[in-house]
Design a protein around this motif. Structure first.
Motif, PDB file in Angstrom:
ATOM      1  N   LEU A  66       0.817  -1.210   0.000  1.00  0.00           N
ATOM      2  CA  LEU A  66       0.000   0.000   0.000  1.00  0.00           C
ATOM      3  C   LEU A  66       0.854   1.264   0.000  1.00  0.00           C
ATOM      4  CD1 LEU A  66      -2.754  -1.172   2.490  1.00  0.00           C
ATOM      5  CD2 LEU A  66      -3.078  -0.697   0.063  1.00  0.00           C
ATOM      6  N   ASP A  67       2.100   1.140   0.455  1.00  0.00           N
ATOM      7  CA  ASP A  67       2.982   2.308   0.431  1.00  0.00           C
ATOM      8  C   ASP A  67       3.230   2.768  -0.995  1.00  0.00           C
ATOM      9  OD1 ASP A  67       3.108   2.168   3.153  1.00  0.00           O
ATOM     10  OD2 ASP A  67       5.031   1.106   3.213  1.00  0.00           O
ATOM     11  N   VAL A  68       3.219   1.829  -1.944  1.00  0.00           N
ATOM     12  CA  VAL A  68       3.417   2.192  -3.344  1.00  0.00           C
ATOM     13  C   VAL A  68       2.286   3.110  -3.814  1.00  0.00           C
ATOM     14  CG1 VAL A  68       3.613   1.265  -5.694  1.00  0.00           C
ATOM     15  CG2 VAL A  68       4.633   0.035  -3.766  1.00  0.00           C
ATOM     16  N   LEU A  69       1.115   2.932  -3.233  1.00  0.00           N
ATOM     17  CA  LEU A  69      -0.031   3.761  -3.593  1.00  0.00           C
ATOM     18  C   LEU A  69      -0.097   5.047  -2.771  1.00  0.00           C
ATOM     19  CD1 LEU A  69      -2.727   0.943  -3.776  1.00  0.00           C
ATOM     20  CD2 LEU A  69      -1.532   2.001  -5.683  1.00  0.00           C
ATOM     21  N   ILE A 274      -3.866 -14.286   0.769  1.00  0.00           N
ATOM     22  CA  ILE A 274      -4.458 -13.082   1.343  1.00  0.00           C
ATOM     23  C   ILE A 274      -3.855 -11.867   0.656  1.00  0.00           C
ATOM     24  CG2 ILE A 274      -2.745 -12.893   3.208  1.00  0.00           C
ATOM     25  CD1 ILE A 274      -5.073 -11.958   5.009  1.00  0.00           C
ATOM     26  N   GLY A 275      -4.642 -10.820   0.525  1.00  0.00           N
ATOM     27  CA  GLY A 275      -4.141  -9.606  -0.102  1.00  0.00           C
ATOM     28  C   GLY A 275      -5.002  -8.412   0.239  1.00  0.00           C
ATOM     29  N   ALA A 276      -4.425  -7.237   0.092  1.00  0.00           N
ATOM     30  CA  ALA A 276      -5.133  -5.999   0.387  1.00  0.00           C
ATOM     31  C   ALA A 276      -6.002  -5.588  -0.792  1.00  0.00           C
ATOM     32  CB  ALA A 276      -4.128  -4.888   0.700  1.00  0.00           C
ATOM     33  N   VAL A 277      -7.195  -5.104  -0.482  1.00  0.00           N
ATOM     34  CA  VAL A 277      -8.076  -4.528  -1.496  1.00  0.00           C
ATOM     35  C   VAL A 277      -7.540  -3.139  -1.846  1.00  0.00           C
ATOM     36  CG1 VAL A 277     -10.419  -3.757  -2.017  1.00  0.00           C
ATOM     37  CG2 VAL A 277     -10.049  -5.801  -0.615  1.00  0.00           C
ATOM     38  N   LYS A 278      -7.562  -2.808  -3.127  1.00  0.00           N
ATOM     39  CA  LYS A 278      -7.118  -1.477  -3.529  1.00  0.00           C
ATOM     40  C   LYS A 278      -7.940  -0.426  -2.787  1.00  0.00           C
ATOM     41  CE  LYS A 278      -5.543  -2.993  -8.088  1.00  0.00           C
ATOM     42  NZ  LYS A 278      -5.823  -3.062  -9.534  1.00  0.00           N
ATOM     43  N   PRO A 279      -7.293   0.614  -2.267  1.00  0.00           N
ATOM     44  CA  PRO A 279      -8.005   1.578  -1.416  1.00  0.00           C
ATOM     45  C   PRO A 279      -9.045   2.376  -2.197  1.00  0.00           C
ATOM     46  CG  PRO A 279      -5.758   2.308  -1.869  1.00  0.00           C
ATOM     47  CD  PRO A 279      -5.860   0.913  -2.392  1.00  0.00           C
ATOM     48  N   GLY A 280     -10.019   2.861  -1.453  1.00  0.00           N
ATOM     49  CA  GLY A 280     -11.068   3.675  -2.049  1.00  0.00           C
ATOM     50  C   GLY A 280     -12.397   2.951  -2.093  1.00  0.00           C
ATOM     51  N   LEU A 281     -13.473   3.744  -2.032  1.00  0.00           N
ATOM     52  CA  LEU A 281     -14.811   3.165  -2.027  1.00  0.00           C
ATOM     53  C   LEU A 281     -15.148   2.468  -3.333  1.00  0.00           C
ATOM     54  CD1 LEU A 281     -16.918   5.926  -0.210  1.00  0.00           C
ATOM     55  CD2 LEU A 281     -16.176   3.706   0.677  1.00  0.00           C
ATOM     56  N   SER A 357      -8.542  -8.610  -9.557  1.00  0.00           N
ATOM     57  CA  SER A 357      -8.015  -7.356 -10.095  1.00  0.00           C
ATOM     58  C   SER A 357      -8.273  -6.196  -9.146  1.00  0.00           C
ATOM     59  CB  SER A 357      -8.636  -7.047 -11.456  1.00  0.00           C
ATOM     60  OG  SER A 357     -10.026  -6.814 -11.331  1.00  0.00           O
ATOM     61  N   ASN A 358      -9.127  -6.398  -8.144  1.00  0.00           N
ATOM     62  CA  ASN A 358      -9.361  -5.378  -7.124  1.00  0.00           C
ATOM     63  C   ASN A 358      -8.352  -5.459  -5.991  1.00  0.00           C
ATOM     64  OD1 ASN A 358     -12.034  -4.157  -8.070  1.00  0.00           O
ATOM     65  ND2 ASN A 358     -12.484  -6.348  -8.094  1.00  0.00           N
ATOM     66  N   GLY A 359      -7.403  -6.377  -6.109  1.00  0.00           N
ATOM     67  CA  GLY A 359      -6.339  -6.506  -5.123  1.00  0.00           C
ATOM     68  C   GLY A 359      -5.111  -5.721  -5.533  1.00  0.00           C
ATOM     69  N   VAL A 360      -4.428  -5.167  -4.567  1.00  0.00           N
ATOM     70  CA  VAL A 360      -3.244  -4.355  -4.826  1.00  0.00           C
ATOM     71  C   VAL A 360      -2.188  -5.176  -5.555  1.00  0.00           C
ATOM     72  CG1 VAL A 360      -1.344  -3.081  -3.739  1.00  0.00           C
ATOM     73  CG2 VAL A 360      -3.676  -2.882  -2.837  1.00  0.00           C
ATOM     74  N   GLY A 361      -1.699  -4.647  -6.682  1.00  0.00           N
ATOM     75  CA  GLY A 361      -0.590  -5.252  -7.398  1.00  0.00           C
ATOM     76  C   GLY A 361      -0.945  -6.245  -8.475  1.00  0.00           C
ATOM     77  N   TRP A 362      -2.238  -6.547  -8.676  1.00  0.00           N
ATOM     78  CA  TRP A 362      -2.655  -7.546  -9.671  1.00  0.00           C
ATOM     79  C   TRP A 362      -2.164  -7.158 -11.062  1.00  0.00           C
ATOM     80  CZ3 TRP A 362      -4.683 -12.300  -9.360  1.00  0.00           C
ATOM     81  CH2 TRP A 362      -5.323 -12.851 -10.472  1.00  0.00           C
ATOM     82  N   PRO A 363      -1.775  -8.141 -11.904  1.00  0.00           N
ATOM     83  CA  PRO A 363      -1.372  -7.828 -13.281  1.00  0.00           C
ATOM     84  C   PRO A 363      -2.437  -6.998 -13.990  1.00  0.00           C
ATOM     85  CG  PRO A 363      -0.933 -10.133 -12.771  1.00  0.00           C
ATOM     86  CD  PRO A 363      -1.694  -9.582 -11.607  1.00  0.00           C
TER      87      PRO A 363
END
Length: 432
Positions: A66-69, A274-281, A357-363
């Protein structure tokens, strides 16, 4: 018919308990990562309605992405997750577990924050059971008991049936009658049991019908708004798809080796990621809505042996944790990890893209379903990087693949069918 259900208990660890919990989990295994079904902590085999179970420690290592974002995140505690797939209502299976292994469960959960000696174990487990966003069952209604009894039936018939060539339909019918007589004698002697299916619970049937109708109805009510805002939604999607960072480095050899050590011990394997969801509503609402649709399809369409075109998955689930900022995905599947991933790439890459694709970093994807998992090497590095070791994994019927289980079910159905045609009888004999 007895429907299947799932539990996902998630609890943060108490400070300083991680090392001792690792030791306790390791003591439950017969081989690395694979449970001894009769271990002294949690004897899984005593929980007769349990298909699969796993215990996994989940840390926050990938939150650094998430720091990349530009979205710094506070450190999340390491959590213990205890997951299972079972027959019948979850609360009944958890109650069985407390009766059979209450002391061992207390030893496990004593490592969790807030669990003390006088905690009501069943109430605590139910309170920590997370809602499941979507789940898949390979064959709804096929129980552990049925699988084991039909496996015993297949073994008995295969050692009894004559291997001489059947040259006519009359011979086939005579052999079918002979085998039916043999099974009846074995059942009378108590050496074989074929338990009739239980009636389908009325409440489950009503809930299924309600869900079948309610989701499309809500979709129809929301459709005018979706159409009106579709240009904005398309713009928001495409802007993110073209700018979201791709994070697919090659996983460290040590981490990959740790994962591979836990694989290919049985004909089936486990997968936990496990992975983080891209931030934002926008992403949160999008992935939430898509998982509603996937759960709908799994509940009403993909109920008899396949998920889209993939036929090797026993059970799978998607679970939100940490206030929907992360998604936990698990599955139990047949064959190798490489074959499992190739199945998805070749058959349902679009389905993977919808959710992941809603996960951080997905191709990088295009229009939500294109690209992504089709970018093979990026996808394979991504999924390995997000995969976490499963410390304890249990399967109630080791050695049986879905192919075996389905064949055994067909053997039983054919044995009980006295109205088969000649062609059907010959085909049934070939199953033996």
């Amino acid at each position: 018919m007895t429907p299947q259900s799932h539990f996902t208990l998630v609890a943060p660890l108490a400070a300083g308990c991680e090392a001792s919990l690792h030791e306790l989990l390791a003591s439950m295994n017969a081989t690395p990562g694979t449970a001894d079904p009769h271990n002294s902590v949690l004897p899984f085999a005593a929980i007769e309605r349990l298909h699969f179970a796993r215990l996994v420690l989940l840390d926050d290592a990938l939150q650094v992405d998430l720091d990349v974002l530009g979205v710094p995140q506070p450190r999340l505690p390491t959590v213990l997750s205890f997951m299972g797939d079972c027959d019948g209502p979850v609360h009944e299976v958890l109650a069985d577990m407390v009766r059979c292994a209450g002391e061992g469960l207390r030893r496990l959960f004593a490592h969790c924050d807030g669990f003390v000696a006088d905690t009501d174990l069943l109430v605590w487990m139910q309170a920590h059971d997370q809602p499941i966003a979507a789940s898949y069952v390979n064959w709804v209604g096929r129980t552990v008991l049925q699988i084991k009894e039909e496996s015993a039936l297949q073994r008995a018939l295969s050692t009894t049936v004559s291997r001489a060539t059947v040259n006519s339909a009359a011979q086939a019918r005579a052999l079918h009658t002979e085998l039916r007589s043999f099974v009846n004698k074995e059942a009378s002697a108590g050496r074989l049991v074929l338990t009739p299916p239980m009636p389908t619970p009325f409440s489950w049937r009503m809930a299924k019908i309600f869900h079948l109708l309610a989701v499309p109805l809500i979709g129809l009510l929301a459709l005018p708004g979706l159409i009106a805002f579709s240009p904005l939604l398309v713009y928001l999607l495409r802007r993110r798809e073209t700018s979201d960072p791709v994070i697919c480095p090659r996983p460290p050899a040590e981490a990959l080796g740790e994962l591979q050590l836990l694989e290919d011990i049985d004909v089936s394997n486990q997968y936990t990621a496990i992975g983080a969801v891209k931030p934002g509503l926008f992403r949160r609402w999008l992935v939430s809505g898509l998982l509603v649709l996937i759960n709908y399809a799994c509940r009403h369409v993909f109920t008899c042996g396949f998920l889209a075109r993939v036929q090797t998955i026993h059970f799978a689930r998607w679970v939100f944790i940490d206030d929907k900022t992360r998604v936990l995905f698990t599955s139990n599947y047949d064959g190798s990890h490489q074959g499992y991933m190739d199945d998805f790439i070749n058959k349902v890459a679009w389905g993977l893209n919808l959710v992941f694709s809603n996960g951080v970093g997905w191709p990088r994807t295009r229009w939500l379903i294109l690209g992504g998992a089709r970018i093979e090497q990026d996808f394979k590095r991504y999924q390995r990087r997000h995969q976490v070791p499963t410390q304890v994994w249990y399967k109630a019927y080791p050695g049986l693949s879905l192919h075996d289980i389905t064949r055994n079910q067909r053997i039983r159905e054919g044995l009980e069918n006295t109205q088969m045609s000649d062609a059907q009888t010959l085909a049934w004999l070939r199953l033996l």
